[in-house]
Write an enzyme that holds these catalytic residues in place. Structure first.
Site, PDB file in Angstrom:
ATOM      1  N   CYS A   1      -7.191  -3.506  -8.728  1.00 56.20           N
ATOM      2  CA  CYS A   1      -5.988  -2.652  -8.665  1.00 56.20           C
ATOM      3  C   CYS A   1      -4.765  -3.722  -8.616  1.00 56.20           C
ATOM      4  CB  CYS A   1      -6.134  -1.816  -7.203  1.00 56.20           C
ATOM      5  SG  CYS A   1      -5.526  -0.338  -7.355  1.00 56.20           S
TER       6      CYS A   1
ATOM      7  N   ASN B   1       0.933  -1.108   0.043  1.00 55.57           N
ATOM      8  CA  ASN B   1      -0.185  -0.100  -0.156  1.00 55.57           C
ATOM      9  C   ASN B   1       0.875   1.303  -0.111  1.00 55.57           C
ATOM     10  OD1 ASN B   1      -2.264  -1.325   2.442  1.00 55.57           O
ATOM     11  ND2 ASN B   1      -2.337  -1.799   0.545  1.00 55.57           N
ATOM     12  N   LEU B   2       2.055   1.161   0.487  1.00 55.97           N
ATOM     13  CA  LEU B   2       3.057   2.519   0.800  1.00 55.97           C
ATOM     14  C   LEU B   2       3.503   3.156  -0.451  1.00 55.97           C
ATOM     15  CD1 LEU B   2       4.922   0.725   3.872  1.00 55.97           C
ATOM     16  CD2 LEU B   2       2.863   2.042   3.789  1.00 55.97           C
TER      17      LEU B   2
END
Ligand SMILES: [Zn+2]
Length: 279
Positions: free
Chosen positions: A196, A72-73
């Site tokens: 995604c 996610n980062l």
């Protein structure tokens, strides 16, 4: 409203707002009284939460049921490496508290469902949809249409984004504004669009789109400027193209049309689908 509401620290913190005629101390007081629910503390939610907190939105609700993953980062900038494994709502709330002690943060570590949406949205002036799935997007649209709640919509896909604002202010003298279902009446079938995780997304893309959403919410609370109502802004990062497409309300819309089929969120099965866009 009076600028006496702002103390010396606030006059300092928000001085670049306060000195502008379009905002001033009254506008800043309005922001401090503003209540915004951000649904999703991911790619779109991160920049939205950061700028809304910095702008002094007095009450920020954050809904998310995920934990932070390292993957996610690359785009979810409200979280840091040390937050991997923590609930996203906790990590996001920590960020807000560090940034601005004026903000009252409410966290909801849950997923929106037709049973919970009314309670979660109740008490907020505006909803910012930063979700990553069609089920949540359609549920929020329908609830916000039915309850007359303003809704900021943002979505992303690979290198492209779209954003618009639904005020859901109907029944006045002006033509009724459109809703999300006026454009896209039904969610795609689960599994028919890539998500995604399989298609990827340019990390900075949700930053741009989420910032535009935050801009719209701030303008809405200030009551200034022209919102993206009835206009869908399309952004293509590859050619740095911005295009605005006009949207009209659709008389055949299943939720806001002349003969709506959806009169309650209980009328629809909002099923989880993989995400074409947000995350
Ligand atoms: Zn509609």
């Amino acid at each position: 409203m009076s600028d006496l509401r702002l103390d010396a620290t606030q006059l300092d913190r928000y001085s670049r707002h306060v000195i502008m005629d379009e905002i001033g101390p009254e506008g800043q007081s309005r922001l401090l009284e503003g209540r915004v629910l951000v649904v999703g503390a991911g790619g779109l939610g991160s920049p939205a939460i950061q700028y809304l907190a910095a702008a002094g939105i007095g009450r920020l609700g954050i809904v998310d049921d995920d934990v932070v993953e390292r993957s996610n980062l690359q785009r979810q900038i409200v979280h840091g490496d040390d937050d991997v494994g923590r609930p996203k709502v906790e990590s996001a709330a920590d960020y807000v508290e560090r940034l601005n002690p004026d903000i009252d943060v409410e966290t909801y570590e849950t997923r929106l469902t037709s049973d919970t949406v009314a309670d979660l949205v109740d008490g907020y002036d505006v909803v910012l949809d930063a979700s990553d799935n069609f089920a949540t997007r359609y549920l929020l649209n329908d609830h916000c249409v039915l309850s007359g709640t303003p809704l900021s919509h943002g979505a992303i896909y690979r290198f492209e984004g779209q954003v618009t604002t639904f005020t859901n202010d109907r029944g006045g003298d002006d033509e009724d504004p459109p809703c999300y279902r006026c454009l896209f009446p039904e969610a795609p079938e689960p599994g028919t669009v890539p998500d995604c995780a399989t298609t990827g997304v340019l990390g900075v893309l949700p930053g741009t789109v989420g910032c535009i959403q935050a801009t719209e919410v701030v303008k809405y609370l200030l009551g200034t400027g022209e919102l993206l109502e009835g206009r869908l802004l399309l952004y293509d990062a590859m050619d740095m193209g911005f295009e605005t497409v006009e949207m009209r309300s659709n008389p055949a819309c299943p939720v806001c049309g002349d003969e709506p089929e959806i009169e309650s969120v209980d009328d629809v099965a909002y099923e989880g689908t993989c995400s074409l866009t947000a995350d």
